[in-house]
Design a protein around this motif. Structure first.
Motif, mmCIF file in Angstrom:
data_model
loop_
_atom_site.group_PDB
_atom_site.id
_atom_site.type_symbol
_atom_site.label_atom_id
_atom_site.label_comp_id
_atom_site.label_asym_id
_atom_site.label_seq_id
_atom_site.Cartn_x
_atom_site.Cartn_y
_atom_site.Cartn_z
ATOM 1 N N PRO A 188 -0.710 -37.109 -16.172
ATOM 2 C CA PRO A 188 -0.888 -37.389 -14.733
ATOM 3 C C PRO A 188 -1.460 -38.795 -14.483
ATOM 4 C CG PRO A 188 -1.933 -35.316 -15.372
ATOM 5 C CD PRO A 188 -1.493 -35.960 -16.627
ATOM 6 N N TYR A 189 -2.305 -39.206 -15.381
ATOM 7 C CA TYR A 189 -2.905 -40.533 -15.283
ATOM 8 C C TYR A 189 -1.806 -41.598 -15.382
ATOM 9 C CZ TYR A 189 -7.247 -43.300 -15.577
ATOM 10 O OH TYR A 189 -8.309 -44.116 -15.326
ATOM 11 N N TYR A 190 -0.991 -41.439 -16.401
ATOM 12 C CA TYR A 190 0.109 -42.381 -16.597
ATOM 13 C C TYR A 190 1.050 -42.362 -15.401
ATOM 14 C CZ TYR A 190 -1.248 -42.623 -21.558
ATOM 15 O OH TYR A 190 -1.916 -42.813 -22.726
ATOM 16 N N ASP A 191 1.394 -41.177 -14.959
ATOM 17 C CA ASP A 191 2.326 -41.055 -13.834
ATOM 18 C C ASP A 191 1.810 -41.821 -12.614
ATOM 19 O OD1 ASP A 191 4.019 -39.536 -15.305
ATOM 20 O OD2 ASP A 191 3.369 -37.613 -14.499
ATOM 21 N N TRP A 192 0.555 -41.597 -12.347
ATOM 22 C CA TRP A 192 -0.028 -42.256 -11.172
ATOM 23 C C TRP A 192 0.049 -43.775 -11.298
ATOM 24 C CZ3 TRP A 192 -4.402 -45.422 -11.522
ATOM 25 C CH2 TRP A 192 -4.841 -45.940 -10.298
ATOM 26 N N PHE A 193 -0.308 -44.283 -12.466
ATOM 27 C CA PHE A 193 -0.347 -45.739 -12.607
ATOM 28 C C PHE A 193 1.050 -46.345 -12.639
ATOM 29 C CE2 PHE A 193 -1.644 -49.759 -14.924
ATOM 30 C CZ PHE A 193 -2.270 -50.308 -13.810
ATOM 31 N N SER B 103 -0.129 -49.238 -21.830
ATOM 32 C CA SER B 103 -0.849 -50.308 -22.512
ATOM 33 C C SER B 103 -2.025 -50.801 -21.694
ATOM 34 C CB SER B 103 0.100 -51.472 -22.803
ATOM 35 O OG SER B 103 0.976 -51.111 -23.850
ATOM 36 N N LEU B 104 -1.820 -50.909 -20.389
ATOM 37 C CA LEU B 104 -2.923 -51.391 -19.559
ATOM 38 C C LEU B 104 -4.076 -50.404 -19.534
ATOM 39 C CD1 LEU B 104 -1.224 -53.179 -16.546
ATOM 40 C CD2 LEU B 104 -2.152 -54.125 -18.667
ATOM 41 N N ILE B 105 -3.721 -49.137 -19.342
ATOM 42 C CA ILE B 105 -4.781 -48.120 -19.332
ATOM 43 C C ILE B 105 -5.553 -48.169 -20.646
ATOM 44 C CG2 ILE B 105 -5.168 -45.626 -19.417
ATOM 45 C CD1 ILE B 105 -2.996 -45.388 -17.228
ATOM 46 N N ASN B 106 -4.816 -48.263 -21.717
ATOM 47 C CA ASN B 106 -5.482 -48.352 -23.015
ATOM 48 C C ASN B 106 -6.323 -49.607 -23.141
ATOM 49 O OD1 ASN B 106 -5.325 -46.443 -25.248
ATOM 50 N ND2 ASN B 106 -3.172 -46.368 -24.634
ATOM 51 N N MET B 107 -5.774 -50.693 -22.683
ATOM 52 C CA MET B 107 -6.491 -51.950 -22.818
ATOM 53 C C MET B 107 -7.803 -51.912 -22.035
ATOM 54 S SD MET B 107 -5.152 -55.775 -22.052
ATOM 55 C CE MET B 107 -5.614 -57.071 -23.196
#
Lengths: 194, 194, 194, 194
Positions: free
Chosen positions: A124-129, A154-158
């Motif tokens: 869900p986090y990925y979907d939203w972003f 990648s951004l979320i991870n970064m």
DNA sequence: GATGAATGAGCTTTCATTCAT
DNA sequence: CATGAATGAAAGCTCATTCAT
């Protein structure tokens, strides 16, 4: 005697988060968790199949809270760059507050071979972003020659990584603001549509 | 019977890597490690203070190998961008080969509160890459308005992360080449001096 | 400190027999056994793979003792009928002495699905008695129209059963001598060569 | 939903027999039994004082069935020898059908120190066979110099034992008919009035 | 009578570590 | 240096039983 929020599941989960945050999964014992939760040993197994069943449950809870928060706070923002700033801000804050549990979630998921669940938890986090990024592309705020799925992840991870490096252990030799600015601009330089 | 390179330390370390790679740290027992190493139970404690002493030793060994490799391969390259390409390549390869041990190193260091050692282990890696970046700045290949220390760490993390996301578990729905290109260009866009 | 008979295996086995005799296998705990044996909890598992590993070991020991005894005592006897009398006598005595352990062995072997081992344990006993019967046939003491293997097993069972019925629980409303005589003559009438 | 014969007692007993037959008493849990029976955990304790209360109840049921069967089938027979033949036949059949539960009854009764109940359970069986033997004595089919009580018990045991040896585990290296004939003649030789 | 959530004592087993040889 | 038998604390988990509804 009973309290409206006293679903045993939540009581146990809360206690588990508390104990595990402090000692890590392997050093935490069920007996300590149930003691803190104020329930019997056996009760734990009424709600969780085993000790490692805790990990996805904890991750779920934590991410759900964080995502809800981020959504609320970004809704009020107009531009992608403002939203990115909120995301960075929230991530740093959450990381700071939940340091240990984040380490647990990371390592626990990894170590206990529940990687499949990891993706499900983060989805869900990925979907939203991804959605946020698509809108930014439409609004011509960021370039359109990117692989949105990959970049979102990648951004979320970064961002998470930067926060972890800052809080969980080691890199506090600079101002927080400097770190966050560095991070923000690194991303902006890469994505901004000029 | 004995082999000149068979320092017991290395024999045990090698066995430990093998066993732990397969079962994770907590499921691996000293007794299994020493059995595979062909030494006695007590001998382990002649070379390692305790079980968790293994983690930094393993990380050390792994990083040393990788760094040596990267150094050799980048020396032949002229430009920063070629070196970055080699770094990405090597990181993906190492990640693929040592998946389990990498997970271990990550989570092991985190879980067992030896985070201080983590920095020490990674330091030479960071030092080397900072140096590479400084040279690139001097050669006017990349912009000079960056915090070199932070950026070096962030890039190494980003590259490792991308590799892990690709290999350890989940994101193989695209060509490897596509992923690597996306990563390379994300970084290049952010750092390139035009 | 150490004692020549202090093979830990035997110490543990002896303690196990004592404890289990009193409480039965399932009510007996390893911790009680090792406490009585004077060794550590873990030591048990150096010598026995698990708790139920005890059963065949106990049965073995008990039968070996009994058989050795029976052999010695029957060697001095001339006729089959005297030997049979000794066998009955010894069986009744052993049953009386080791009541509980016999119950354990019976039920333990049965319950824990180690029936294959049961035969292996009893085999020497059967072999010996078959041999005794064959000699009796040669000496024309008993009839030769019997299936020696079946009869040997049946007699041993019958004698053990009679002893168990007498001692383990219920049938003591008559003189022991009367019971034994009844048993002896029942067999004699069936086998005697007139 | 409910069925007229579905007294909860019988439903639970039937489920217990099924579960215990498969896994043995100690590995069977009340929770599994009640699940199969379709009643609540607490309901069990409305009908049975405790778990080990099951054993005599099971034994009772099984023996009652067998005895009723044997009675019906022997009533039609004239001579003692024909009746003995029926008894052997029925015992072998029951043993074959209910192998596991028989093992349970034997060992369960023994292990759980409810030996007093054993006699009570078997009493009707013994009574019936004693009566059959007394009639045979009156009819001058068998000798009268025997202790009827002891002999009845011994024969029932011998027959059961032979059946168990044949079916439960090990001795099937011969024809069933040979075994049964050997058994029949062993008894006949001992008891027949010539 | 019937329910089933809750209990908690108690179990077997594992394993890092020690130490006499 | 090397050994490996012995240690014993500690863990996860089960399950017969109870009792408020």
């Amino acid at each position: 005697m009973t309290n409206p929020t006293d679903g045993k599941f939540d009581v146990i989960l809360k206690a588990a988060i508390e104990v595990i945050s402090e000692k890590g999964l392997d050093k935490s014992s069920i007996s300590e968790i149930v003691k803190l939760a104020g329930v019997a040993q056996g009760t734990f197994y009424l709600y969780f199949k085993s000790k490692k069943d805790l990990i996805p449950a904890i991750a779920d809870k934590l991410l759900a809270i964080t995502l809800a928060d981020v959504k609320v706070k970004t809704e009020q923002k107009e531009t992608f760059w403002e939203k990115l700033d909120v995301l960075i801000d929230e991530t740093f804050q959450t990381t700071n507050t939940h340091q240990d549990i984040i380490v647990l979630v990371y390592s626990g998921l990894a170590v206990h071979h529940s990687l499949e669940k990891w993706e499900a938890v983060y989805q869900p986090y990925y979907d939203w972003f991804e959605q946020v990024m698509r809108e930014a592309i439409e609004n011509e705020e960021i370039i359109d020659s990117i692989h949105v799925g990959w970049t979102a992840r990648s951004l979320i991870n970064m961002i998470e990584n930067a926060a972890e490096r800052y809080y969980i252990g080691y890199e506090q030799d600079e101002e927080l603001a400097v770190y966050r600015a560095e991070l923000f601009h690194f991303i902006k330089r890469s994505l901004e549509r000029l």
